[in-house]
Write a protein that holds these residues in place. Structure first.
Motif, PDB file in Angstrom:
ATOM      1  N   TYR A 153     102.377  93.368  12.933  1.00  0.00           N
ATOM      2  CA  TYR A 153     103.533  93.020  13.758  1.00  0.00           C
ATOM      3  C   TYR A 153     103.912  94.155  14.707  1.00  0.00           C
ATOM      4  CZ  TYR A 153     108.036  91.460  15.357  1.00  0.00           C
ATOM      5  OH  TYR A 153     109.076  91.078  16.165  1.00  0.00           O
ATOM      6  N   ARG A 154     103.996  95.366  14.194  1.00  0.00           N
ATOM      7  CA  ARG A 154     104.417  96.473  15.051  1.00  0.00           C
ATOM      8  C   ARG A 154     103.184  97.208  15.560  1.00  0.00           C
ATOM      9  NH1 ARG A 154     107.985 101.565  13.166  1.00  0.00           N
ATOM     10  NH2 ARG A 154     108.597 100.069  11.548  1.00  0.00           N
ATOM     11  N   GLU A 158     105.489  99.645  21.989  1.00  0.00           N
ATOM     12  CA  GLU A 158     106.552  98.644  21.811  1.00  0.00           C
ATOM     13  C   GLU A 158     106.025  97.209  21.848  1.00  0.00           C
ATOM     14  OE1 GLU A 158     109.600  99.527  21.035  1.00  0.00           O
ATOM     15  OE2 GLU A 158     109.068 101.646  21.206  1.00  0.00           O
ATOM     16  N   ARG A 198     113.706  93.962  11.910  1.00  0.00           N
ATOM     17  CA  ARG A 198     112.291  93.663  12.134  1.00  0.00           C
ATOM     18  C   ARG A 198     111.871  92.387  11.416  1.00  0.00           C
ATOM     19  NH1 ARG A 198     109.422  96.187  16.225  1.00  0.00           N
ATOM     20  NH2 ARG A 198     109.999  98.386  16.335  1.00  0.00           N
ATOM     21  N   SER A 227     112.735  96.673   7.524  1.00  0.00           N
ATOM     22  CA  SER A 227     114.096  96.694   8.058  1.00  0.00           C
ATOM     23  C   SER A 227     114.530  95.259   8.350  1.00  0.00           C
ATOM     24  CB  SER A 227     114.162  97.534   9.335  1.00  0.00           C
ATOM     25  OG  SER A 227     113.437  96.909  10.380  1.00  0.00           O
ATOM     26  N   ASP A 240     106.826  96.321   7.898  1.00  0.00           N
ATOM     27  CA  ASP A 240     108.234  96.606   8.162  1.00  0.00           C
ATOM     28  C   ASP A 240     109.109  95.977   7.089  1.00  0.00           C
ATOM     29  OD1 ASP A 240     108.529  98.090  10.713  1.00  0.00           O
ATOM     30  OD2 ASP A 240     107.342  96.413  11.485  1.00  0.00           O
ATOM     31  N   THR A 268     104.269  93.819  19.997  1.00  0.00           N
ATOM     32  CA  THR A 268     104.364  93.175  18.689  1.00  0.00           C
ATOM     33  C   THR A 268     103.201  92.216  18.479  1.00  0.00           C
ATOM     34  OG1 THR A 268     105.772  91.417  19.609  1.00  0.00           O
ATOM     35  CG2 THR A 268     106.888  93.330  18.628  1.00  0.00           C
ATOM     36  N   HIS A 309     107.490 101.519   5.386  1.00  0.00           N
ATOM     37  CA  HIS A 309     106.467 101.073   6.338  1.00  0.00           C
ATOM     38  C   HIS A 309     105.285 102.033   6.344  1.00  0.00           C
ATOM     39  CE1 HIS A 309     104.577 101.062  10.361  1.00  0.00           C
ATOM     40  NE2 HIS A 309     104.711  99.741  10.256  1.00  0.00           N
ATOM     41  N   GLU A 324     113.011  89.435  13.401  1.00  0.00           N
ATOM     42  CA  GLU A 324     112.164  89.246  14.575  1.00  0.00           C
ATOM     43  C   GLU A 324     110.826  88.628  14.190  1.00  0.00           C
ATOM     44  OE1 GLU A 324     111.718  92.987  16.445  1.00  0.00           O
ATOM     45  OE2 GLU A 324     113.860  93.256  16.876  1.00  0.00           O
ATOM     46  N   ALA A 325     110.203  89.166  13.139  1.00  0.00           N
ATOM     47  CA  ALA A 325     108.890  88.672  12.728  1.00  0.00           C
ATOM     48  C   ALA A 325     108.970  87.227  12.259  1.00  0.00           C
ATOM     49  CB  ALA A 325     108.319  89.568  11.626  1.00  0.00           C
ATOM     50  N   THR A 365     102.802  92.409   8.229  1.00  0.00           N
ATOM     51  CA  THR A 365     103.686  93.505   8.619  1.00  0.00           C
ATOM     52  C   THR A 365     104.019  94.390   7.430  1.00  0.00           C
ATOM     53  OG1 THR A 365     105.819  94.051   9.623  1.00  0.00           O
ATOM     54  CG2 THR A 365     105.761  92.115   8.222  1.00  0.00           C
TER      55      THR A 365
END
Length: 612
Positions: free
Chosen positions: A543-544, A548, A579, A576, A574, A550, A252, A582-583, A572
């Protein structure tokens, strides 16, 4: 198993059966004893004592009545008064015992014909002579003789009934005696069986205890071995998770400046006019693209672990896939002076074309990395309704002890110096996951010093989805033909907490005539929108974000501010799995940093076009 061991095992089974058989015999004997005891109990309850007493009492009363009549006949005039009272009293006693006797006194005698006849005759006798049994009446001699004779006759009759009862009770007594002897023998037999069961149980218990002690020792040894293996596995798993977290975090952090670098390089292309400058810029782009490929391998692995890779099932022409492999890898094979032997087969399989190309591409790339001389061959053949695709090389081969480990992440053979040209050691790990996702059987055959062969087994099908392929190609050509000037005049809001990314995105989009507003958070974006009285045509959000937050939360906040469902996408860096899940679940189109400029243009045009 040896013959002696087999015989011992058979003997042990028979020994184990002995207590069960003995227990079963004991159970049968106990049931027999219970039945016999119950029968004996009923016979003892039906002993006839009450009936026998009744017979004796009636016999005694009849005899007493007859004797009192004899005494009355032999008495003188002075004693006659007392003798009359005596036979009248005997008559009353006999009257009460006969006419008032119920079934409770008679018992089973009530069902006997001789007893019924006796009771009837005695009742008639008593009722017929009741009128003479008064102190005021003097019985004449003839009547006295008749009464005495009938009383003695009835007494003889009841005496015969009593004698018959005695004989029958003797038979019952003998039967009970025999039954008691049988019960006594059965009890001894049951006792012997119980002793046998007890002794055998003790022997089995001792043998079981010895066997248990042996098993406990073996279990403790196994537990120790399992604990050691579990500790090693847990330690390795913890190290692997820590490594994955580090790689995801590093990926990232690397993607952010690399994404900004790509945006600046694409924007710089218009400002480099000399051929030498363009050459330098191309070399920079090539180096950047190589780094992109390394990071994208980590992204692919994370996508597979996150389960966000969609499978597009189609009928795939293997020749088309092989042709793509030929075009992509022939230059590298020529550069390494290796023969790339791809044989076309005309077969079709049911799979995902892009994912299948990725699997075969990773296998060919792996073969090219580790083959110093010789050839790499790709072949396909049909077998039992399946297509067997093999990728073979003449490389050094893989030791048997390493053949499972090569599918682990970041694992590489013969690359201690971590040569970047051989990748990160993720290619075969991605192959393993993709084959599992597509339900493809993967086999590895390798011999040291000879080479390695990977074989894929897929279901055959009859023809390709030509219309789907044509539509996809037409769509790609259509998107490529869209002029970047189509972006001219678009109002685009960029939300990213990295200053370089925001500036790079703004620089690139402004070159195409876009009106760009940048912000590091949703709050700043809303403040800029309010201050400028401005509504974006498109939102591009990282995204991040900080605190905290998004990207999907930022998009919704901006939409609420402008009260319009503005088209939006998320970019994004990310990798992981959590993540990525979630995205993907946010529902917005998702691009991954570093984004190639052409892909960014296509995504913008597609989103804006869908909204109009």
């Amino acid at each position: 198993m040896a013959i002696g061991d087999a015989e011992a095992a058979l003997s042990n089974r028979w020994v184990a059966w002995i207590p069960g058989l003995a227990a079963l015999v004991c159970l049968v004997v106990m049931l027999y004893l219970l039945i016999q005891i119950d029968v004996t109990r009923k016979q003892l309850q039906d002993d006839g004592v009450l009936e026998f007493n009744f017979v004796q009492q009636v016999d005694h009363n009849l005899t007493g009545f007859a004797k009192s009549l004899v005494d009355y006949q032999l008495s003188d005039s002075a004693e006659r008064e007392a003798m009359r009272d005596r036979y009248i009293q005997q008559y009353d006693i006999l009257y009460g015992s006969i006419l008032h006797a119920g079934n409770s006194w008679l018992g089973h005698l009530a069902s006997l014909g001789s007893v019924q006849d006796f009771m009837q005759r005695t009742s008639d006798f008593l009722l017929r002579n009741e009128a003479y049994m008064s102190p005021d009446i003097t019985i004449d001699e003839d009547l006295l003789v008749r009464l005495r004779g009938e009383a003695f006759e009835l007494s003889q009759l009841i005496y015969g009934i009593g004698l018959e009862m005695f004989e029958r009770k003797s038979v019952v007594r003998d039967a009970i005696s025999r039954r008691m002897d049988e019960l006594y023998g059965a009890l001894w037999f049951c006792s012997l069986c119980f002793v046998l069961v007890s002794l055998t149980s003790v022997l089995l218990f001792v043998a079981t205890m010895r066997r248990t002690a042996s098993l406990r020792t073996a279990a403790q040894l196994t537990q120790t071995q399992l604990s050691t293996a579990l500790d090693e596995l847990t330690t390795g798993d913890i190290e692997r998770r820590a490594q994955n977290r580090f790689m995801a975090s590093a990926s990232h952090d690397l993607r952010q400046p690399l994404h900004a670098l790509g945006l600046y390089l694409n924007a710089l292309r218009r400002h480099v006019s000399t051929d030498q400058g363009q050459l330098i810029l191309s070399n920079i782009n090539r180096s950047t693209e190589a780094l992109n490929q390394l990071l994208n391998s980590m992204l692919d692995l994370s996508k597979l672990d996150a389960g966000v890779v969609d499978v597009n099932w189609t009928n795939v022409s293997l020749d088309a896939v092989f042709d793509t492999l030929h075009q992509n890898f022939l230059p590298e094979a020529n550069q390494k002076e290796l023969a790339l032997d791809i044989q076309y087969s005309g077969l079709y399989v049911r799979s995902d074309k892009l994912l299948l190309e990725r699997i075969l591409g990773n296998l060919v790339a792996n073969a090219l990395n580790y083959t110093a001389k010789g050839s790499i061959s790709v072949r396909a053949r049909s077998a039992d309704g399946n297509a067997c695709i093999s990728v073979s090389d003449t490389g050094p081969g893989i030791p048997r002890s390493e053949q499972d480990a090569i599918f682990n992440e970041y694992y590489q053979l013969q690359n201690p110096e971590r040569d970047r040209s051989k990748g990160l050691g993720l290619g075969l790990s991605i192959v393993k996951r993709l084959t599992r996702l597509l339900g493809v059987e993967l086999e590895l055959s390798s011999a040291e010093g000879i080479g390695t062969s990977f074989t894929l087994t897929l279901p055959l099908t009859s023809a390709s989805d030509e219309n789907a392929d044509e539509d996809t190609t037409a769509q790609a050509l259509s998107e490529q033909s869209v002029c970047r000037d189509t972006l001219h005049g678009l109002s685009i809001l960029v939300i990213d907490d990295e200053q370089d990314v925001r500036d790079g995105m703004k620089t690139l989009l402004i070159q195409h005539g876009c009106d760009v507003c940048i912000a590091d958070s949703a709050e700043q974006a809303c403040d800029n929108i309010i201050a400028a009285d401005w509504v974006p045509d498109l939102i591009i959000a990282d995204y991040r974000l900080r605190d905290e937050k998004t990207g999907d939360m930022a998009i919704r906040q901006v939409r609420e501010e402008v009260n319009t469902d503005v088209p939006a996408m998320i970019i994004t860096g990310d990798t992981s799995p959590a993540r990525l899940r979630e995205a993907t679940a946010s529902g917005f189109p998702l691009l991954h940093k570093p984004v190639i400029a052409e892909d960014l243009y296509k995504a913008i045009i597609r989103l804006v076009g869908d909204s109009t």
